[in-house]
Design a protein around this motif. Structure first.
Motif, PDB file in Angstrom:
ATOM      1  N   THR A  68       0.820  -1.211   0.000  1.00 28.75           N
ATOM      2  CA  THR A  68       0.000   0.000   0.000  1.00 28.75           C
ATOM      3  C   THR A  68       0.852   1.258   0.000  1.00 28.75           C
ATOM      4  N   LEU A 102       2.163   1.766  -3.392  1.00 31.79           N
ATOM      5  CA  LEU A 102       1.108   2.313  -4.264  1.00 31.79           C
ATOM      6  C   LEU A 102       0.947   3.814  -4.048  1.00 31.79           C
ATOM      7  N   SER A 103       0.906   4.208  -2.770  1.00 28.86           N
ATOM      8  CA  SER A 103       0.673   5.625  -2.482  1.00 28.86           C
ATOM      9  C   SER A 103       1.869   6.488  -2.903  1.00 28.86           C
ATOM     10  N   LEU A 123       0.753  10.236  -3.615  1.00 26.88           N
ATOM     11  CA  LEU A 123      -0.068  10.588  -2.462  1.00 26.88           C
ATOM     12  C   LEU A 123       0.815  10.753  -1.234  1.00 26.88           C
ATOM     13  N   ARG A 124       1.999  10.186  -1.304  1.00 21.71           N
ATOM     14  CA  ARG A 124       3.029  10.417  -0.279  1.00 21.71           C
ATOM     15  C   ARG A 124       4.283  10.910  -0.996  1.00 21.71           C
ATOM     16  N   LEU A 170      -0.427  17.633  -9.345  1.00 26.32           N
ATOM     17  CA  LEU A 170      -1.871  17.611  -9.597  1.00 26.32           C
ATOM     18  C   LEU A 170      -2.157  17.036 -10.987  1.00 26.32           C
ATOM     19  N   ARG A 185      -1.460  13.346 -11.070  1.00 26.13           N
ATOM     20  CA  ARG A 185      -2.508  12.532 -10.430  1.00 26.13           C
ATOM     21  C   ARG A 185      -3.769  12.450 -11.284  1.00 26.13           C
ATOM     22  N   ARG A 186      -4.000  13.497 -12.099  1.00 27.89           N
ATOM     23  CA  ARG A 186      -5.176  13.451 -12.980  1.00 27.89           C
ATOM     24  C   ARG A 186      -5.020  12.385 -14.062  1.00 27.89           C
ATOM     25  N   PHE A 213      -7.246   5.897  -9.873  1.00 28.20           N
ATOM     26  CA  PHE A 213      -7.119   5.300  -8.538  1.00 28.20           C
ATOM     27  C   PHE A 213      -8.336   4.437  -8.234  1.00 28.20           C
ATOM     28  N   ILE A 214      -8.105   3.224  -7.813  1.00 25.64           N
ATOM     29  CA  ILE A 214      -9.207   2.394  -7.315  1.00 25.64           C
ATOM     30  C   ILE A 214      -8.839   1.984  -5.886  1.00 25.64           C
ATOM     31  N   PHE A 215      -9.632   2.488  -4.969  1.00 24.56           N
ATOM     32  CA  PHE A 215      -9.342   2.213  -3.560  1.00 24.56           C
ATOM     33  C   PHE A 215     -10.188   1.035  -3.072  1.00 24.56           C
ATOM     34  N   LEU A 228      -3.781   2.576 -10.567  1.00 27.38           N
ATOM     35  CA  LEU A 228      -3.313   2.046  -9.295  1.00 27.38           C
ATOM     36  C   LEU A 228      -4.536   1.519  -8.547  1.00 27.38           C
ATOM     37  N   ASP A 285      -6.195  -0.998  -5.514  1.00 31.48           N
ATOM     38  CA  ASP A 285      -5.985  -1.746  -4.279  1.00 31.48           C
ATOM     39  C   ASP A 285      -7.179  -2.677  -4.073  1.00 31.48           C
TER      40      ASP A 285
END
Lengths: 378, 366
Positions: free
Chosen positions: B52, B55-56, B61-62, B85, B88-89, B93-95, B170, B172
């Motif tokens: 995880t 992934l982040s 995200l980190r 930004l 990330r667009r 992302f699938i959480f 990405l 999870d």
């Protein structure tokens, strides 16, 4: 980013839970109520103390120079009426007498102060049609018109026998003026009746209502009056007297400060309520906001959503609050006799305060939403 | 198995720790990995192994603490806020949790992901409708999450992640809440995007039914990538090893283990793969094309035969420690799986059976 999307999201968030929205609007209405009541009292005070002034059909007023408000008792000689009439441009000059006397509640025998206004019944110095109509009935000595907004503890408000001091009177009609912090009721009588019940010289008058001739230049007439009248008389336009009265009551007494504190309290309570509403909304959707940030929605978008929701909340909350406020004003007006007018500028002021209150609360709630950490989503 | 193409994501010596001072806990330690365009990578590993966090970090995200994480050749830690930004667009992302706004319909939730695009409204709407239909939700477009099942909500979230056709996906445990058929449909959709757009997908899953969809399988343990297998070539190499008859007693996992260590090399026509008289350094299995075997050295060269797909060569010099006894030359374009000497020795030494069989092969050739 599409701004329409932020507005849509805000709108949907607001309406998503109708039960919560109803509770929120109730709480918001409470805060708006607090402000409306406080504002109402302040405006009522100002409206009421100027009610007499507003009822006068006058372009210019002459009164004693020491007066810092129109209700203050300080007389000028009756002679000033003739002197006023001699000035070019003056069409008419009407004297007004008033005095606080004791009115007897015939139902319980209690005496209460009442403001007795004396005028010459043939002088068309009042604007309200009810007074103009009633004035014709005052030619008979010992008759009077009673303010229908007089406080209830004066007894029965209506046509019939009455007593002021020790003098018996006959109330032959009513008119609607106002009560205020000093005046519990008004009684309108002819100069002759006024002299009879006060047992005082009619030489001292409280003010002169001046009407200008058609086409007369007000400023020139004022200059003429100031030059022509002795030093004890002050000459002011109606607007100047109104401003003087407002100044006296708004800043010259603690009443206004108390009202201001009350309104500020309402504002603060409103901010707290709105903050609670928006904070809960944001906290409930923290993961969703974090997801938006993760997928590339910037902070500006998130801030936009919360602030638009704050504005929508205030607008949605304002409409029923103002409607309920109007009803509240009518109830209070009927029960207190105070003038409570919800005018357009006053509604605009409350609307402005409410929107500011919600936006301020929204800004506070932003701290929470900006803590939404997309890294916690995985 | 190693590739020679330019990766979309390149990770070098990537470490990450939570906390500071005595509370510091390292969750990723010196990891290296490449993710290539057009590749669906499945990442597995026990809970707490660092999947995880990895992934982040890839999803920005980190922030990267130690090591290097490059996206399209650019160092991610050099990206400013705006660049992050935009990056990330481009990610889908699938959480594990759908995180859908309860106030929005399925259609609105998915269309939101297109808000940052320049597409006209009609195109945004049609794309949204298309992907929801693809996910079997055409009859649920106007439903809000509270009137959708868990699986349907997750499919809406997947639609939101894929509708803008991201360069990087990405995910999870994307299929955890889905039944077998829907899970397969979702993975097929991801695979389709990966193939048609050249996207890269990195999916954490424990669903073994999806392993066949993976181009690469990465396994993590205690903050480290302990295995990174390009599936198709490894399976191919292992199959060739098995079909060669060299190791009749070996298990599939032994074949796979050897195959994983093999490099995929390409040669042009006429190019020499092994030179007579040189020291042996690799073992080869022919994947594609044809090679000729030339004995006699430079003084008396003689082509004694050819080898086709599935044939192998180069093992004798490694076992006997003698120089190469032949020159192997490509007859046309050739692809081989090559195993380094050390890995070859290790493979032989591991089991007696294996070694014996190799020796018996050599014996049979001599």
């Amino acid at each position: 980013m599409n701004p329409g999307s932020a507005v849509l999201l805000s709108w949907r968030l607001l309406w998503h839970n109708p039960a919560r929205l109803a509770t929120s609007l109730g709480a918001l209405a409470f805060a708006v109520f607090l402000m409306l009541i406080q504002m109402g009292f302040r405006n009522s005070l100002l409206d009421s103390v100027t009610a007499l002034l507003e009822s006068l059909d006058a372009d210019i007023l002459v009164m004693h120079k020491e007066k810092d408000n129109s209700i203050q008792r300080e007389t000028i000689p009756l002679l000033r009426v003739q002197q006023t009439l001699s000035v070019e441009g003056v069409a008419a000059a009407y004297p007004l007498w008033f005095r606080f006397l004791y009115w007897k509640n015939l139902e319980n025998g209690a005496f209460r102060p009442i403001r007795v206004l004396g005028f010459r019944p043939d002088d068309p110095m009042f604007l309200p049609p009810d007074i103009r109509a009633g004035a014709k009935l005052l030619g008979q000595p010992g008759t009077a018109l009673l303010d229908s907004r007089s406080r209830s503890y004066l007894g029965r408000i209506g046509v019939g026998p009455a007593q002021v001091q020790k003098e018996g009177l006959s109330v032959v009609g009513t008119f609607a003026m106002a009560t205020d912090l000093e005046v519990d009721g008004n009684l309108l009588v002819s100069d002759e009746t006024f002299a009879r019940i006060t047992h005082q010289s009619m030489n001292g008058i409280e003010l002169i209502a001046v009407k200008l001739k058609p086409g007369a230049e007000p400023q020139r007439v004022i200059e003429g009056l100031r030059a022509g009248l002795p030093g004890d008389a002050a000459v002011r336009t109606k607007d100047e007297v109104r401003a003087m009265d407002f100044e006296h009551w708004d800043t010259g007494t603690p009443v206004s400060l108390i009202v201001f504190i009350g309104m500020a309290m309402g504002f603060v309570v409103g901010v707290v309520i709105c903050y609670q509403i928006l904070y809960t909304e944001v906290a409930d959707h923290l993961a969703e906001f974090a997801t938006l940030r993760a997928i590339g929605f910037g902070k500006a978008y998130i801030i936009g959503v919360v602030l638009v929701e704050a504005v929508l909340l205030s607008v949605v909350g304002l409409i029923p609050s103002l409607a309920a406020g109007w009803v509240l004003y009518r109830v209070l007006e009927a029960s207190t006799g105070l003038l409570l007018n919800l005018t357009l500028p006053r509604m605009a002021l409350v609307a402005g305060l409410t929107v500011s209150m919600c936006v301020f609360a929204g800004i506070l709630a932003l701290r929470k939403v900006l803590q939404a950490d997309p890294a916690e989503l995985f | 198995m190693r590739e020679s193409q330019e990766p979309f994501i390149r990770i070098r010596d990537l470490s990450f720790a939570y906390g500071q001072g005595e509370a510091r806990k390292e969750v990723l330690s010196q990891n290296n990995m490449e993710l290539y365009p057009g590749e669906l990578v499945i990442m597995s590993g026990p809970s707490g192994s660092g999947k995880t966090t990895l992934l982040s970090l890839i999803g920005a995200l980190r922030s990267v603490q130690e090591g290097s994480l490059k996206v399209g050749g650019d160092e991610l830690k050099d990206f400013d806020t705006r660049a992050l930004l935009y990056y990330r667009r481009k990610i889908g992302f699938i959480f594990q949790h759908h995180n859908l706004f309860p106030a929005l319909t399925a259609f609105e939730s998915v269309r939101m992901a297109l808000d940052s695009s320049d597409l006209p409204a009609t195109e945004r709407n049609s794309r949204t409708r298309e992907i929801l239909e693809r996910l079997g939700l055409s009859h649920r477009l106007n439903n809000k999450p509270d009137s959708l099942s868990g699986g349907q909500r997750q499919r809406v979230a997947i639609g939101r992640a894929l509708v803008h056709r991201p360069s990087l996906i990405l995910a999870d445990e994307p299929t955890a809440a889905l039944d077998k058929e829907t899970g397969r449909n979702v993975v097929d959709l991801m695979k389709e995007l990966v193939r048609s757009k050249g996207s890269t997908a990195l999916m954490v899953t424990h669903d073994s039914r999806l392993l066949d969809a993976a181009d690469r399988i990465v396994h993590m343990m205690d903050g480290r990538i302990v295995s990174n297998v390009l599936v198709a070539p490894v399976v191919d190499a292992a199959t060739l090893l098995r079909d060669s008859g060299l190791f009749p007693g070996s298990t599939p996992s032994e074949f796979l283990e050897v195959a994983q260590k093999m490099a995929r090399l390409r040669y042009q026509a006429g190019e020499t793969i092994i030179t007579f008289g040189e020291e042996g350094d690799r073992f080869y299995v022919l994947r594609e094309g044809e090679v000729e075997v030339e004995t006699g050295g430079p003084t008396a060269p003689k082509v004694v035969g050819t080898i086709q797909r599935g044939g192998f060569f180069g093992e004798r010099a490694l076992i006997s420690r003698e120089p190469r006894a032949a020159t192997i030359r490509a007859r046309g374009p050739v692809e081989v799986y090559a195993l380094d000497k050390d890995d070859f020795d290790a493979a032989i030494a591991r089991t007696k059976t294996f070694q014996d069989q190799m020796l018996s092969v050599i014996f049979s050739r001599s």
